[in-house]
Design a protein around this motif. Structure first.
Motif, PDB file in Angstrom:
ATOM      1  N   ASP A 236       0.847  -1.200   0.000  1.00 36.29           N
ATOM      2  CA  ASP A 236       0.000   0.000   0.000  1.00 36.29           C
ATOM      3  C   ASP A 236       0.887   1.256   0.000  1.00 36.29           C
ATOM      4  N   ALA A 237       0.920   1.970  -1.120  1.00 32.59           N
ATOM      5  CA  ALA A 237       1.806   3.125  -1.249  1.00 32.59           C
ATOM      6  C   ALA A 237       1.418   4.242  -0.282  1.00 32.59           C
ATOM      7  N   LEU A 238       0.133   4.335   0.034  1.00 30.83           N
ATOM      8  CA  LEU A 238      -0.314   5.399   0.932  1.00 30.83           C
ATOM      9  C   LEU A 238       0.089   5.126   2.387  1.00 30.83           C
ATOM     10  N   TRP A 239       0.132   3.855   2.774  1.00 28.36           N
ATOM     11  CA  TRP A 239       0.652   3.549   4.110  1.00 28.36           C
ATOM     12  C   TRP A 239       2.091   4.048   4.224  1.00 28.36           C
ATOM     13  N   GLY A 240       2.869   3.811   3.195  1.00 31.29           N
ATOM     14  CA  GLY A 240       4.266   4.256   3.209  1.00 31.29           C
ATOM     15  C   GLY A 240       4.360   5.773   3.275  1.00 31.29           C
ATOM     16  N   ALA A 241       3.570   6.434   2.427  1.00 34.28           N
ATOM     17  CA  ALA A 241       3.618   7.908   2.395  1.00 34.28           C
ATOM     18  C   ALA A 241       3.190   8.490   3.734  1.00 34.28           C
ATOM     19  N   ALA A 242       2.145   7.891   4.337  1.00 34.51           N
ATOM     20  CA  ALA A 242       1.644   8.400   5.623  1.00 34.51           C
ATOM     21  C   ALA A 242       2.708   8.236   6.707  1.00 34.51           C
ATOM     22  N   GLU A 243       3.369   7.087   6.715  1.00 33.47           N
ATOM     23  CA  GLU A 243       4.441   6.835   7.692  1.00 33.47           C
ATOM     24  C   GLU A 243       5.562   7.872   7.490  1.00 33.47           C
ATOM     25  N   PHE A 244       5.898   8.123   6.231  1.00 29.36           N
ATOM     26  CA  PHE A 244       6.961   9.092   5.935  1.00 29.36           C
ATOM     27  C   PHE A 244       6.594  10.489   6.457  1.00 29.36           C
ATOM     28  N   ILE A 245       5.358  10.914   6.198  1.00 25.14           N
ATOM     29  CA  ILE A 245       4.946  12.274   6.588  1.00 25.14           C
ATOM     30  C   ILE A 245       5.098  12.477   8.097  1.00 25.14           C
ATOM     31  N   GLY A 246       4.624  11.525   8.876  1.00 25.87           N
ATOM     32  CA  GLY A 246       4.711  11.650  10.335  1.00 25.87           C
ATOM     33  C   GLY A 246       6.154  11.630  10.819  1.00 25.87           C
ATOM     34  N   ARG A 247       6.949  10.721  10.241  1.00 28.04           N
ATOM     35  CA  ARG A 247       8.340  10.607  10.717  1.00 28.04           C
ATOM     36  C   ARG A 247       9.183  11.784  10.240  1.00 28.04           C
ATOM     37  N   ALA A 248       8.847  12.360   9.083  1.00 24.63           N
ATOM     38  CA  ALA A 248       9.579  13.538   8.590  1.00 24.63           C
ATOM     39  C   ALA A 248       9.374  14.703   9.556  1.00 24.63           C
ATOM     40  N   ARG A 249       8.145  14.855  10.035  1.00 21.29           N
ATOM     41  CA  ARG A 249       7.869  15.938  10.986  1.00 21.29           C
ATOM     42  C   ARG A 249       8.707  15.751  12.260  1.00 21.29           C
ATOM     43  N   ASP A 250       8.711  14.517  12.795  1.00 16.93           N
ATOM     44  CA  ASP A 250       9.474  14.262  14.030  1.00 16.93           C
ATOM     45  C   ASP A 250      10.966  14.494  13.805  1.00 16.93           C
ATOM     46  N   LEU A 251      11.462  14.033  12.671  1.00 20.39           N
ATOM     47  CA  LEU A 251      12.894  14.171  12.355  1.00 20.39           C
ATOM     48  C   LEU A 251      13.305  15.641  12.346  1.00 20.39           C
ATOM     49  N   ALA A 305      12.858   8.513   3.533  1.00 18.78           N
ATOM     50  CA  ALA A 305      11.896   8.070   2.515  1.00 18.78           C
ATOM     51  C   ALA A 305      12.309   6.706   1.950  1.00 18.78           C
ATOM     52  N   GLU A 306      13.612   6.516   1.726  1.00 15.52           N
ATOM     53  CA  GLU A 306      14.116   5.225   1.209  1.00 15.52           C
ATOM     54  C   GLU A 306      13.832   4.099   2.215  1.00 15.52           C
ATOM     55  N   ASN A 307      14.115   4.380   3.493  1.00 17.43           N
ATOM     56  CA  ASN A 307      13.916   3.354   4.527  1.00 17.43           C
ATOM     57  C   ASN A 307      12.452   2.981   4.683  1.00 17.43           C
ATOM     58  N   VAL A 308      11.596   4.012   4.680  1.00 15.03           N
ATOM     59  CA  VAL A 308      10.160   3.747   4.825  1.00 15.03           C
ATOM     60  C   VAL A 308       9.670   2.950   3.617  1.00 15.03           C
ATOM     61  N   ALA A 309      10.086   3.369   2.427  1.00 15.19           N
ATOM     62  CA  ALA A 309       9.657   2.658   1.214  1.00 15.19           C
ATOM     63  C   ALA A 309      10.071   1.188   1.299  1.00 15.19           C
ATOM     64  N   ALA A 310      11.316   0.941   1.729  1.00 17.89           N
ATOM     65  CA  ALA A 310      11.796  -0.452   1.810  1.00 17.89           C
ATOM     66  C   ALA A 310      10.974  -1.237   2.823  1.00 17.89           C
ATOM     67  N   SER A 311      10.665  -0.622   3.973  1.00 16.10           N
ATOM     68  CA  SER A 311       9.961  -1.386   4.995  1.00 16.10           C
ATOM     69  C   SER A 311       8.508  -1.668   4.599  1.00 16.10           C
ATOM     70  N   PHE A 312       7.955  -0.873   3.692  1.00 18.71           N
ATOM     71  CA  PHE A 312       6.586  -1.146   3.194  1.00 18.71           C
ATOM     72  C   PHE A 312       6.624  -1.878   1.846  1.00 18.71           C
ATOM     73  N   ARG A 313       7.798  -2.330   1.431  1.00 24.07           N
ATOM     74  CA  ARG A 313       8.002  -3.060   0.163  1.00 24.07           C
ATOM     75  C   ARG A 313       7.524  -2.230  -1.032  1.00 24.07           C
ATOM     76  N   LEU A 314       7.920  -0.931  -1.028  1.00 22.40           N
ATOM     77  CA  LEU A 314       7.534  -0.013  -2.108  1.00 22.40           C
ATOM     78  C   LEU A 314       8.774   0.422  -2.871  1.00 22.40           C
ATOM     79  N   ALA A 315       8.580   0.773  -4.144  1.00 23.29           N
ATOM     80  CA  ALA A 315       9.656   1.426  -4.889  1.00 23.29           C
ATOM     81  C   ALA A 315       9.532   2.926  -4.632  1.00 23.29           C
ATOM     82  N   LEU A 316      10.656   3.621  -4.715  1.00 19.89           N
ATOM     83  CA  LEU A 316      10.633   5.065  -4.479  1.00 19.89           C
ATOM     84  C   LEU A 316      11.354   5.783  -5.603  1.00 19.89           C
ATOM     85  N   ASN A 317      10.699   6.815  -6.139  1.00 19.50           N
ATOM     86  CA  ASN A 317      11.352   7.671  -7.132  1.00 19.50           C
ATOM     87  C   ASN A 317      11.397   9.088  -6.573  1.00 19.50           C
TER      88      ASN A 317
END
Ligand SMILES: [Zn+2]
Length: 411
Positions: A236-251, A305-317
């Motif tokens: 699910d690409a949106l699960w990955g994106a959602a995880e990224f958005i929250g973690r980007a804010r914390d970072l 973004a790369e790490n989140v994509a990998a953990s959700f089994r997504l490709a990232l461009n």
């Protein structure tokens, strides 16, 4: 101690607010609109009534000049802009322009003899109705025929505005000033945030105008049946994106304060209740005052973004969308603003500007800095924008003493 004429300054603020006034209590003076031209006309009348010299250049920038005895002296520039966003407020730009005019009037009346020409300038189209930072880019020599060919407000609007003001593309390109003729540039402005009010301070001295970097991130998984595909098997690409958005804010909050990050656009495809989103395109933007920190922020955010994509089994461009370089401001002008604030016994702090201003353009050719006074609720680009009288007066007094400090140092 020398002070500006507070009543005259406040009367000017009220008079200018009548020009292009909106029913909501703000002003609408988009660049080179009839209301903006009326505002410039009014400014010209004030300049001439004060016994100062009026000047308009090929970019439509309007100035009040208090000349030095020596015609070959440097020019010490100060000012801001008279244009507003559509349905904007009464203080953004107007405060810095009228504080500059009042500082020059005060110095003239005090019969001070300074070794520099003083010039209070209102730059054309700071807000971007036509091009954005148009007048200051013209002065700095940054304007090119390519920029004028693709103005953000559209060609027709630019040409109509130039025509109304009696200007042309040729005159715009001819407005460049010789940097060697300029000593410094100082701008006073409302904060457009609440840091000063939160801290109970009178003045914020800006040390840098932030750089802005933006990227498109595309997460790609697999579109699938939203009922029959087990949760554990989804990409699910949106699960990955959602995880990224929250973690980007914390970072950014934890490691890059006072930097900021924003994810402002999110497109999920195919886009249906009953399909697992297989592809998400996300607009990432982040800002900081230091280019070196922006480099580190960029590496950290893209690695996340790369790490989140990998953990959700997504490709990232990853595609870079745009980059505006951070503008460190002039240390000598910053120090003069702080000395002026100390002299006036005002509480001040150093901070970054997270919005663009003419100062960032001017800083490319001359030592430049700016300072903020409080803006209630941090409102700006809004008819309810408000800065109390005392803070308006502080802005002009700080500018007055900053000009005197910079001018004395040039002897
Ligand atoms: Zn402004």
């Amino acid at each position: 101690m020398l002070h500006v004429n507070a009543q005259r300054l406040l009367a000017d603020m009220a008079a200018l607010a009548e020009i292009g006034a909106t029913p909501e209590g703000g002003v609408s003076r988009p660049a080179l609109s009839p209301a903006d031209l009326a505002g410039r006309d009014w400014f010209r009348q004030q300049v001439e009534a004060a016994g100062l010299t009026f000047r308009q250049d090929g970019a439509g920038n309007v100035s009040a000049i208090l000349p030095a005895a020596d015609p070959t002296a440097w020019t010490l520039l100060c000012g801001s802009h008279l244009d507003s966003v559509p349905d904007g407020g009464r203080f953004d730009g107007a405060l810095g322009t009228l504080a500059a005019l009042e500082a020059l009037r005060t110095i003239r009346e005090a019969r001070l003899t300074l070794p520099v020409h003083l010039e209070a300038i209102a730059f054309t189209d700071e807000e971007g109705e036509l091009v954005g930072l148009l007048g200051s880019q013209a002065v700095a020599g940054d304007l090119t025929p390519e920029i004028l060919a693709h103005p953000r407000g559209g060609r027709d609007k630019l040409l109509a505005g130039l025509d109304r003001a009696g200007l042309s593309e040729t005159s715009l390109l001819g407005a460049r000033r010789d940097p060697d003729s300029l000593l410094a540039f100082v701008e006073m402005h409302i904060e457009q945030g609440t840091r000063l009010l939160d801290a109970g301070l009178d003045l914020g001295v800006v040390t840098a105008i932030v750089g802005i970097r933006s990227f498109w991130l595309t997460f790609t998984g697999q579109a699938a049946h939203a009922g029959t595909t087990p949760l554990a098997r989804r990409k699910d690409a949106l699960w990955g994106a959602a995880e990224f958005i929250g973690r980007a804010r914390d970072l950014v909050a934890e490691q890059f304060d006072p930097g900021v990050v924003n994810c402002g656009i999110l497109h999920a495809a195919p886009g249906a209740f009953n399909i697992v989103p297989g592809r998400v395109r996300l607009a990432l933007e982040f800002r900081h005052g230091s280019e070196a920190t922006l480099d580190t922020m960029q590496s950290a955010l893209l690695a996340l973004a790369e790490n989140v994509a990998a953990s959700f089994r997504l490709a990232l461009n990853i595609e870079e969308a745009s980059r505006a370089i951070a503008a460190p401001l002039g240390e000598r002008v910053i120090a003069a603003l702080e000395a002026a604030a100390d002299h006036l016994d005002l509480g001040h702090t150093r901070l970054l500007s997270f919005a663009g201003h003419d100062t960032q353009v001017m800083s490319r050719i001359v030592p430049a800095a700016m300072a903020f006074v409080p803006s209630v609720g941090g409102l700006s680009h809004n008819p309810a924008e408000f800065t109390p009288d005392d803070d308006v007066i502080h802005a002009a007094d700080v500018l007055l003493h900053t000009l005197l400090i910079l001018a004395e140092a040039a002897r």
